[in-house]
Scaffold this motif. Structure first.
Motif, PDB file in Angstrom:
ATOM      1  N   ASN A 198       0.840  -1.194   0.000  1.00 25.26           N
ATOM      2  CA  ASN A 198       0.000   0.000   0.000  1.00 25.26           C
ATOM      3  C   ASN A 198       0.876   1.246   0.000  1.00 25.26           C
ATOM      4  N   LEU A 199       0.612   2.145  -0.942  1.00 26.51           N
ATOM      5  CA  LEU A 199       1.335   3.420  -1.028  1.00 26.51           C
ATOM      6  C   LEU A 199       0.526   4.454  -0.255  1.00 26.51           C
ATOM      7  N   PHE A 200       0.874   4.645   1.010  1.00 28.34           N
ATOM      8  CA  PHE A 200       0.031   5.452   1.882  1.00 28.34           C
ATOM      9  C   PHE A 200       0.281   6.939   1.672  1.00 28.34           C
ATOM     10  N   GLY A 201      -0.813   7.666   1.643  1.00 23.56           N
ATOM     11  CA  GLY A 201      -0.775   9.106   1.452  1.00 23.56           C
ATOM     12  C   GLY A 201      -1.564   9.539   0.239  1.00 23.56           C
ATOM     13  N   GLY A 202      -2.000   8.553  -0.557  1.00 18.66           N
ATOM     14  CA  GLY A 202      -2.714   8.862  -1.786  1.00 18.66           C
ATOM     15  C   GLY A 202      -1.722   9.142  -2.904  1.00 18.66           C
ATOM     16  N   GLU A 251       3.542  -1.471   3.936  1.00 22.01           N
ATOM     17  CA  GLU A 251       3.108  -0.119   3.584  1.00 22.01           C
ATOM     18  C   GLU A 251       4.332   0.766   3.348  1.00 22.01           C
ATOM     19  N   MET A 252       4.216   1.623   2.348  1.00 24.31           N
ATOM     20  CA  MET A 252       5.258   2.586   2.038  1.00 24.31           C
ATOM     21  C   MET A 252       4.668   3.981   2.233  1.00 24.31           C
ATOM     22  N   ASP A 253       5.266   4.778   3.084  1.00 24.66           N
ATOM     23  CA  ASP A 253       4.740   6.104   3.412  1.00 24.66           C
ATOM     24  C   ASP A 253       5.293   7.175   2.474  1.00 24.66           C
ATOM     25  N   GLY A 254       4.707   8.367   2.586  1.00 23.53           N
ATOM     26  CA  GLY A 254       5.288   9.543   1.965  1.00 23.53           C
ATOM     27  C   GLY A 254       4.577  10.076   0.741  1.00 23.53           C
ATOM     28  N   TYR A 255       3.436   9.490   0.356  1.00 21.03           N
ATOM     29  CA  TYR A 255       2.824   9.840  -0.931  1.00 21.03           C
ATOM     30  C   TYR A 255       1.829  10.993  -0.866  1.00 21.03           C
ATOM     31  N   ASP A 256       1.687  11.636   0.282  1.00 19.92           N
ATOM     32  CA  ASP A 256       0.748  12.762   0.385  1.00 19.92           C
ATOM     33  C   ASP A 256       1.437  14.033  -0.098  1.00 19.92           C
ATOM     34  N   LEU A 261      11.732   0.487   1.913  1.00 17.99           N
ATOM     35  CA  LEU A 261      10.849  -0.508   1.311  1.00 17.99           C
ATOM     36  C   LEU A 261      11.636  -1.764   0.967  1.00 17.99           C
ATOM     37  N   GLY A 262      12.869  -1.605   0.510  1.00 22.47           N
ATOM     38  CA  GLY A 262      13.684  -2.766   0.182  1.00 22.47           C
ATOM     39  C   GLY A 262      13.867  -3.691   1.370  1.00 22.47           C
TER      40      GLY A 262
END
Length: 1001
Positions: free
Chosen positions: A372-376, A648-653, A616-617
């Protein structure tokens, strides 16, 4: 003018009112005044508007309970009582709180009588009955779990952390390990949403009772073991990094700090705990009593107190009072009373680890990896129409016009892919060049893009999405959970799609549900089945209690402490003991067992050098090792047939400087996916793994003023794997970027045309589900999308699964409902209506799908029939598909049957009269001259008797599809009671799967 909320104060307003109406005007609220003119911006107007807005929010009647509920949660009450919130709200509104003492003295006042005084608010919380009454402590659902960081701070403060003289303040006190150990840190948060969701519902009793426990999101084997080890290290060595400690690393000249504190000299510690027993250190009861007050607010149960007193006494005799103190401290921070805010009632029985399933040798291995790429994520920057193809250039030009040249992908920033067989508005698309590996996977036939996909309750467009979609659109957490649940009406109790898939498959095989670093609800299944999600950190698992007390006797040794800690976490008394303590104790016991199991299997498998050493790696490398450990031929291995792994990978907002923020994220994602794929190929496991890449929503088409992109709805997703039948784009990319398009909200957000159910349908089949009832359990809302679902045979090369209820006859029907209220059917009512259709058809062994496609509300004229002039009519348009041909007449009979129309009236929450559909069967002109030769009954009985008798009687072995409205002229010879029947049978109505035809079931 006088303030409408605070009559004693006056406020200044503009001479105009902006009001908002919702629910057809049933509720209204006033907007705050607006002074700022976007076409003529002025600093003074902006200042006035901000000031007025803050006043508007501060004085709004909803503000006191909202603020109070949030603050009460931070004071340790995860689920505040209504009365508790009400008392706090009164203190907020009045600006004063009076505390009445028990000695009859005058009340003590807090606050200054001004609305929102925080002294009054805080006093109302900490001096409330819930805070002071032992009865409130005894409430099993009261209180909550402590935050991990708060536990660390409590130990440091209450036991007197003091800096050692040789330590330089510039070296710091703690290292970055604190985040890895506790899941929280004192300064850095993973994103703007903090460390956990305030609405998190743990599996088990909490979820069954709908009690939130935000801190439980960090209550997993990784953080439990690492966090406890950090506390034990603090007691044993002081604040340093020995034995899993979190102390800062530092050097003096050429001497780099090493773990030299195991001698107990503290020469490399930055600080130590200064607590010493206030009186006689040999008095075990006094020492343990003092520690219990400091660490548990004296909530410790008599049983646990006695056990720790005995341990202190024995350690004191064997190793001295210093060892005894460290033993008692270690034991006290291991009991549920330290980790929770309410009382514990145990029955003394040994708590057993939760059972683990065994692998079924009749099934092979498959894994689904959810990323999941969290932040949209701005997936419009992931894949776009390619500008160099004639069919795509106009669409790319529209995209560039809306995005602006600075944010739009140009031809030099994309890799061309072929979409000629995908039924898209153009034949060639471009994948962001930062995602070169994804483009290659697609072109090699291993990846599928899903265009404009997202959370839907039913098919909608700009005219009805607000009415038909009952969720908090554009909210990160709401849409993230909806994407994980894939259960639009929450029929399955806030469980996740992979969790429910595991529920079904665990009947016949062993399943693993693992999330990396944090709990993700996509993996949560039915809490009554008690299959917990394992949380494994990206570094793996640590041994429990790494730090031996320096020079400890046998009573202070690791094995002795572990045995004592388990005795302090025995079973709770059902129904009367704390929900939160039960959760802690079971998690504590399970974590010890699981961490050892995982350590043993992970020690025998190495990570892959192909996977990069990025955030993520590291997570995907751990997933690779877990998959590898389940497929070993010998040695220690995980015993599972199906793995459901979530990360989950953060930072996409990205609201600011889109490309600057997004490009490095896409590069990290690309490299991690490429390395993960290569590692699985080299291990011979790529065909057994499917990766599902999602984000809670896409971003808007248009940019904001800060060079970023705001929240959207529909976006693009990607699945990839060795078994995937790829090189295609499914779903439907919009054929234009016009803000007035049917599938645009008007504010730049795409309205999804493909549901999450469409993508998951075939993936669920690939995992091993081939039963229609099981599919409906896993995807409760899948039938709301008719045949617009992608089956296993569509998504996977060797897939055989098809979409049930499709491939046969299809029928579009309009049916008029005379309604007592001027409204359309709600999404829930539409679903129930269609359920009647599918249940009715299943009673004659026809699998169908039903979807409501339109609703029109109008006034009735005098149309004859049973409808009265001037009544409101609702024309309901719906489609029925089936898995058989030649059944259209059966569908028509069903929807026009009296019983079906009565049942429709029972599922609509208003008075309704259901008319005959626009699809009917024509009656026979005259009688037949010959008997019927069919073996099946007539699909539609004649309403009037024939004027001419047939020459021969009709014989059939199957009963009529509808019961007679009148008794036969001659009663049967005998009934069950021995007497002939003289009246027709009065059949009772059935709520579910009613047989509208009178035969079959």
């Amino acid at each position: 003018v006088p303030d409408e909320f605070i009559s004693s104060e006056y406020i200044f307003l503009r001479n105009m009112i902006s009001a908002v109406e919702v629910c057809q005007g049933e509720y209204t609220f006033r907007n705050s005044p607006s002074y700022y003119d976007a076409t003529n911006p002025e600093l003074l107007a902006a200042t006035h508007e901000v000031d007025t807005y803050l006043d508007h929010i501060h004085d709004n009647p909803n503000t006191p309970p909202s603020v109070c509920k949030m603050l009460i949660k931070y004071f340790g009450y995860n689920n505040p009582r209504t009365e508790q919130v009400a008392h706090c709200s009164e203190a907020f509104k009045s600006g004063i709180f009076e505390f009445k003492t028990n000695d009859g003295a005058d009340p003590i006042s807090y606050g200054d009588s001004r609305r929102g005084n925080l002294a009054a608010v805080a006093a109302s919380i900490v001096l409330s009955d819930d805070a002071l009454s032992p009865a409130a402590d005894a409430d099993p659902s009261g209180g909550g779990l402590k935050s991990p960081l708060l536990k660390l701070l409590q130990v440091m403060r209450s036991l007197g952390l003091e800096r050692l003289s040789h330590h330089r303040r510039t070296d710091g006190y703690v290292n970055q390990w604190i985040m890895e150990a506790f899941g929280e840190s004192q300064y850095e948060i993973p994103n703007q949403f903090s460390f956990y969701s305030l609405d998190f519902l743990p599996a088990g009793r909490h979820r069954e009772a709908q009690l939130v426990s935000p801190e439980a999101q960090l209550l997993n084997l990784g953080y439990i073991i690492a966090g406890q080890n950090a506390l034990y290290s603090l007691f044993a060595y002081g604040l340093n990094s020995c034995g899993g400690g979190i102390g800062a690393d530092w050097r003096r000249g050429d001497q780099f700090y090493k773990c030299g504190n195991e001698d107990g000299l503290e020469q490399f510690s930055s600080a130590r705990l200064s607590f010493v027993p206030p009186d006689d250190p040999t008095n075990a009861e006094d020492v343990v009593g003092t520690l219990a007050t400091l660490l548990t607010a004296d909530r410790i149960s008599p049983t646990n107190r006695a056990l720790i007193v005995d341990a202190y006494r024995e350690s004191s005799i064997a190793g001295g009072t210093n060892e005894a103190l460290k033993v008692a401290q270690s034991l006290l921070v291991s009991i549920p009373e330290f980790h929770t805010y309410n009382s514990v009632r145990t029955n003394g029985q040994v708590r057993q680890p939760s059972p683990r399933p065994e692998k079924n040798p009749n099934y092979g291995y498959k894994a689904i990896v959810s990323i999941n790429l969290f932040g949209g994520a701005d997936t419009m920057s992931m894949i776009v129409p390619h500008p160099q193809m004639p069919t795509c250039a106009p669409l790319h030009a529209e995209y560039t016009l809306q995005r602006g040249p600075a944010l739009a992908l140009n031809v030099g920033e994309m890799i061309q892919i072929d979409a000629g067989d995908s039924n898209q508005p153009c034949d060639e698309f471009g994948v962001n060049s930062r995602l070169a590996a994804m483009a290659a996977m697609y072109s090699e036939g291993e990846g599928i893009f899903f265009a404009n996909i997202g959370h839907l309750q039913s098919k909608v467009d700009r005219h009805d999405f607000a009415r038909e979609t009952k969720t908090q659109l554009f909210s990160h957490f709401s849409m993230k959970e909806e994407g994980f649940y894939v259960d639009a009406f929450h029929k399955r109790g806030l469980t996740g799609v992979l969790g429910r898939l595991a529920d079904v498959l665990s009947r016949t095989m062993s399943t693993g549900q693992i999330a990396i670093d944090r709990m993700l609800s996509v993996n949560i299944g039915d809490p009554s089945l008690k299959r917990d999600v394992d949380i494994v950190t990206k570094r793996g698992t640590d041994p429990f209690i790494q730090s031996e007390i320096p020079g400890a006797s046998e009573k202070g040794r690791r094995t002795t402490l572990i045995d004592m800690m388990n005795r302090l976490n025995t079973q709770n008394k059902p129904d009367i003991s704390s929900f939160h303590s039960e959760l802690w104790s079971q998690s504590f016991i399970d974590s010890q067992t699981l961490t050892e199991e995982y350590r043993l299997v992970l020690d025998e498998v190495d990570g892959s050098p192909s996977i990069p050493d990025t955030k993520l790696g590291k997570k995907l490398d751990m997933i690779f090792r877990l998959i590898l450990s389940a497929n070993r031929e010998s040695g220690k291995r995980r015993s599972v047939n199906r793995d459901f792994l979530a990360v989950e990978m953060d930072g996409y907002d990205q609201h600011f400087s889109l490309k600057d923020g997004l490009n490095p994220l896409f590069s990290e994602l690309n490299d991690a996916l490429a390395g993960f794929r290569l590692a699985l190929i080299q291990a011979g496991l790529w065909d057994r793994v499917t990766i599902v890449l999602t984000s809670e929503f896409g971003r808007s088409i248009t940019p904001n003023a800060s060079g970023g992109i705001d929240h959207g709805w529909g976006g693009n997703s990607f699945i990839v794997g060795g078994a995937v039948r790829g090189k295609k784009i499914l779903g439907k990319h919009p054929d234009n970027y016009d803000l007035n398009d049917r599938y645009n909200t008007g504010q730049g957000a795409w309205i999804p045309t493909t549901s999450w159910e469409a993508m998951w349908y075939g993936i669920v089949q690939w995992a091993g589900v081939d039963n229609e009832d099981d599919m409906t359990y896993i995807l409760p809302n899948e039938k709301n999308f008719g045949c617009d679902l992608y089956s296993e045979s569509t998504l996977f090369r060797e897939g055989e699964g098809k979409v049930s209820g499709c491939g046969g006859d299809e029928l579009d029907i309009t049916q008029t409902l005379v309604v007592s209220q001027p409204r359309l059917l709600s999404p829930e009512e539409q679903t129930q209506f269609c359920q009647l259709v599918t249940d009715g058809m299943s009673s004659v062994s026809v699998s169908t799908r039903c979807t409501v496609t339109g609703q029109t509300l109008r006034l009735l004229g005098d149309e004859g029939n049973h409808m009265l002039s001037g009544e409101r009519a609702l024309d309901l348009e719906y489609s029925i598909s089936s898995d058989q041909v030649g059944v259209k007449e059966v569908m028509i009979i069903l929807v026009n049957s009296e019983e079906f129309r009565q049942d429709v009236a029972s599922v609509v929450a208003m008075d309704v009269d259901v008319g005959i559909s626009d699809q009917t069967l024509a009656p026979t002109v005259g009688p037949t001259d010959l008997p019927s030769s069919t073996s099946s009954p007539s699909l539609a009985p004649t309403i009037e008797p024939s004027n001419v008798t047939s020459l021969s009687p009709t014989f059939t072995s199957i009963p009529s599809m509808r019961r007679s409205d009148f008794p036969s002229q001659a009663p049967s010879a005998v009934s069950d009671g021995g007497k002939p029947t003289t009246k027709p049978t009065n059949r009772k109505r059935r709520r579910r799967r009613r047989n509208y035809f009178g035969y079959g079931s």
